[in-house]
Design an enzyme around this catalytic site. Structure first.
Site, PDB file in Angstrom:
ATOM      1  N   ASP A  66       0.865  -1.188   0.000  1.00 46.61           N
ATOM      2  CA  ASP A  66       0.000   0.000   0.000  1.00 46.61           C
ATOM      3  C   ASP A  66       0.897   1.232   0.000  1.00 46.61           C
ATOM      4  O   ASP A  66       1.877   1.294   0.749  1.00 46.61           O
ATOM      5  CB  ASP A  66      -0.883  -0.033   1.255  1.00 46.61           C
ATOM      6  N   ASN A 107      -2.602  13.101  -3.244  1.00 47.28           N
ATOM      7  CA  ASN A 107      -3.787  13.545  -3.997  1.00 47.28           C
ATOM      8  C   ASN A 107      -4.245  14.924  -3.530  1.00 47.28           C
ATOM      9  O   ASN A 107      -4.586  15.790  -4.344  1.00 47.28           O
ATOM     10  CB  ASN A 107      -4.929  12.545  -3.842  1.00 47.28           C
ATOM     11  N   ASP A 115      -2.603   9.836 -10.057  1.00 48.26           N
ATOM     12  CA  ASP A 115      -2.698   8.827 -11.132  1.00 48.26           C
ATOM     13  C   ASP A 115      -1.325   8.530 -11.710  1.00 48.26           C
ATOM     14  O   ASP A 115      -0.997   7.367 -12.020  1.00 48.26           O
ATOM     15  CB  ASP A 115      -3.634   9.332 -12.230  1.00 48.26           C
ATOM     16  N   GLU A 138      -4.848   2.773  -3.735  1.00 48.16           N
ATOM     17  CA  GLU A 138      -3.407   2.684  -3.797  1.00 48.16           C
ATOM     18  C   GLU A 138      -2.895   1.319  -3.335  1.00 48.16           C
ATOM     19  O   GLU A 138      -1.724   1.152  -2.980  1.00 48.16           O
ATOM     20  CB  GLU A 138      -2.763   3.784  -2.945  1.00 48.16           C
TER      21      GLU A 138
END
Length: 602
Positions: free
Chosen positions: A460, A468, A477, A503
């Site tokens: 992760d 973000n 992205d 993620e």
């Protein structure tokens, strides 16, 4: 009585002005000599009609150049043939042009040589030979790409028909050139030819603006022969209007300039017309002088209009002077020349009639062939209809097959696209969770039945929400795609790599124990940590926390493997993130803790 210029000497003009358009010759690459030769050739080409003396001088130097290629030799031979033709030695010039036509010269050069023979044929009144080469020109013309060369051919054709007395037909060819050329030299020639036709068709007036405009244009392009020829027609118009003194003044003012060109036929015509003008003005001594000069200039040319006119005037002058013996001598020569001239006229009209007859015969043959073709077409109509029907059926079948193939291709593409959407993560290009579950279960079943080891890595991205929130979802992205890219490069081809969501990523490793899986996870962790994020437009740290388990610990159930690997991932996060942790079952942890406590007692 004969006021007009005879066609014979007229056609020599084309040899000076039209046939020998710009010739580009490539000489051997030999330093200064090459440059010098190219300059001389260019100069000779530009001076070919405006300065014959310099032209001849340059050619005399060029013929001494050695080691020429075949193409260069052909081009130089063409210039030498031009030199011979300009001097009036047509019998010697024709074989030289024939040699070029039959050589390995390029089509443009052959076409020019053929056109030269057409023109010489008109001058020598060999009309049959002229028509033979005129047909050759028609056959060669489609292969000629240079528009200026084609225009030159039209001009030569116009001259040829003028020689036959077909001025209306010749006028049409000259008009085609005028309407389609931007070349000033060819425009000068076309204007001259149209003036000539109008003169002989008796539609030219001495005050026509086109006369002066054409003179100015031809002076600008230094075509002195055309200029003096147009002035000759203008002098004839003055004589026709009984303006004798105007004609004398015009001819006298220009004959000196004409003599510098050394163009003998036109010089002879000026002298014969001056003789006639002085005769009409009753200046018989001057008339006799110019008539004799005209005869000297026409030696070797043949029975031209100038010779007929000169002998006619000398005969009349001898009668006026009561010199009957001389008058008889001149009259005999006049009669012989006039008879020869009439025979020549008959010959050229006969040649034209033969050409027309041949053309009519060819048309009749074509018509007959067309009739035969019509009968054959009628006989084959049924066969053709059946063939067309079969062809139509084949077309329908091909179209149907094409539609089916096209539909199949589109269906295949759609199926492939649907499969990609169903199996792969649209952002990273690796498996999505649904397809991963299906493939992973199949792999687990196989490893269990084959008693092979199996490991699972889950990781992760650390603080991905902050990425973000701080840099935007586009940057997030980019990070997800880059992580998938670097991890995919490290793995094996049969590894099952998927994005489970957000993620979170997972890698199922077949035939791989926990130690190898930990090494693989550590390699991925380092690769992620080493990602340079400047390409995203921002600089930030990118790390991931890894959890590893294997079937020996978690069993051969996918849900349990995922749960245990996820638990190990949280262990890495609690340990400070950017780490790799191996899943430890609770029983193992409790046993380890109890062992530690028992050791503390002692």
């Amino acid at each position: 009585m004969f006021l007009f210029l005879h066609f014979k000497s007229r056609f020599k003009v084309i040899i000076v002005n039209l046939l020998f358009s710009t010739i580009l010759i490539t000489f051997p690459s030999s330093g200064n000599e090459l440059k010098n030769v190219e300059q001389q050739l260019k100069a000779a080409n530009s001076l070919r009609s405006s300065d014959p003396k310099k032209f001849n001088s340059i050619l005399n130097k060029l013929i001494k150049v050695k080691s020429l290629s075949n193409k260069q030799k052909n081009d130089l031979d063409y210039l030498l043939a031009y030199q011979v033709a300009y001097s009036g030695n047509f019998k010697e010039a024709i074989p030289l042009f024939e040699k070029i036509i039959n050589s390995n010269a390029n089509i443009d050069l052959k076409f020019r040589a053929n056109s030269s023979i057409i023109n010489i044929s008109a001058i020598s009144q060999d009309w049959r030979q002229g028509f033979v080469h005129l047909n050759k020109a028609i056959q060669m013309m489609p292969k000629v790409k240079n528009s200026l060369i084609k225009q030159d051919s039209l001009i030569i054709t116009s001259f040829f028909y003028y020689g036959l007395g077909q001025y209306t037909l010749g006028y049409k060819y000259a008009q085609q050139v005028k309407e389609n050329t931007k070349n000033k030299r060819n425009l000068c020639a076309a204007n001259y030819l149209m003036i000539k036709a109008k003169f002989y068709l008796k539609t030219l007036q001495k005050n026509d603006l086109e006369i002066q405009d054409s003179i100015e244009l031809c002076k600008m392009v230094k075509e002195q022969i055309y200029v003096h020829d147009i002035l000759f027609y203008l002098a004839n118009l003055h004589l026709n209007n009984n303006d004798v003194l105007l004609a004398i003044t015009l001819l006298k003012n220009n004959i000196g300039h004409l003599e510098k060109t050394k163009f003998t036929p036109l010089i002879a015509q000026y002298n014969s017309l001056l003789a006639k003008a002085y005769f009409l003005n009753k200046e018989f001594s001057k008339a006799k002088q110019y008539a004799n000069t005209s005869l000297l200039k026409t030696e070797g040319i043949g029975n031209t209009a100038e010779i007929i006119l000169a002998y006619s005037l000398l005969y009349k002058i001898a009668l006026h002077n009561n010199d009957h013996q001389q008058a008889l001598t001149h009259y005999i020569k006049y009669a012989e020349a006039d008879k020869a001239h009439l025979e020549g006229e008959k010959a050229k009209h006969l040649a034209f009639q033969l050409a027309e007859h041949k053309e009519l015969e060819q048309k009749n043959q074509i018509a007959l062939l067309n009739k035969k073709n019509s009968l054959l077409t009628a006989e084959q109509a049924l066969i053709k209809a059946n063939a067309e029907n079969n062809r139509f059926i084949m077309i329908i079948l091909i179209m149907t097959l094409s539609v089916l193939i096209l539909w199949g291709v589109r269906l295949l593409r759609a199926h492939k696209r649907i499969k990609e959407l169903a199996e792969y993560d649209a952002l990273t290009g690796i498996y999505n969770r649904g397809h991963f579950t299906q493939v992973a279960n199949n792999a687990i079943t196989y490893c269990q039945s084959a008693e092979q080891s199996l490991s699972l890595i889950m990781f992760d991205l650390d603080h991905f929400k902050n990425i973000n929130d701080s840099y935007g979802h586009a940057c997030g992205d980019w990070a997800l795609k880059k992580v998938a890219e670097v991890c995919k490069k490290i793995g094996r081809q049969n590894d099952i790599f998927a994005r489970l969501g957000g993620e979170e990523f997972c890698i199922l490793l077949t035939s791989c124990d926990s130690k190898a899986a930990q090494l693989r996870a550590e390699a991925c962790r380092q690769a992620i940590a080493e990602i340079i994020t400047t390409d995203s437009g921002f600089e930030f740290s990118l790390t991931a926390s890894f959890g590893v388990t294997e079937a020996k610990i978690s069993g051969f159930e996918l849900e349990q493997l995922l749960a245990d690997a996820d638990s190990a991932t949280y262990t890495s996060k609690h340990a400070g993130r950017n780490k790799v942790s191996l899943f430890q079952p609770k029983t193992t942890i409790e046993q380890t803790a109890a062992l530690d406590n028992s050791q503390n007692i002692f």
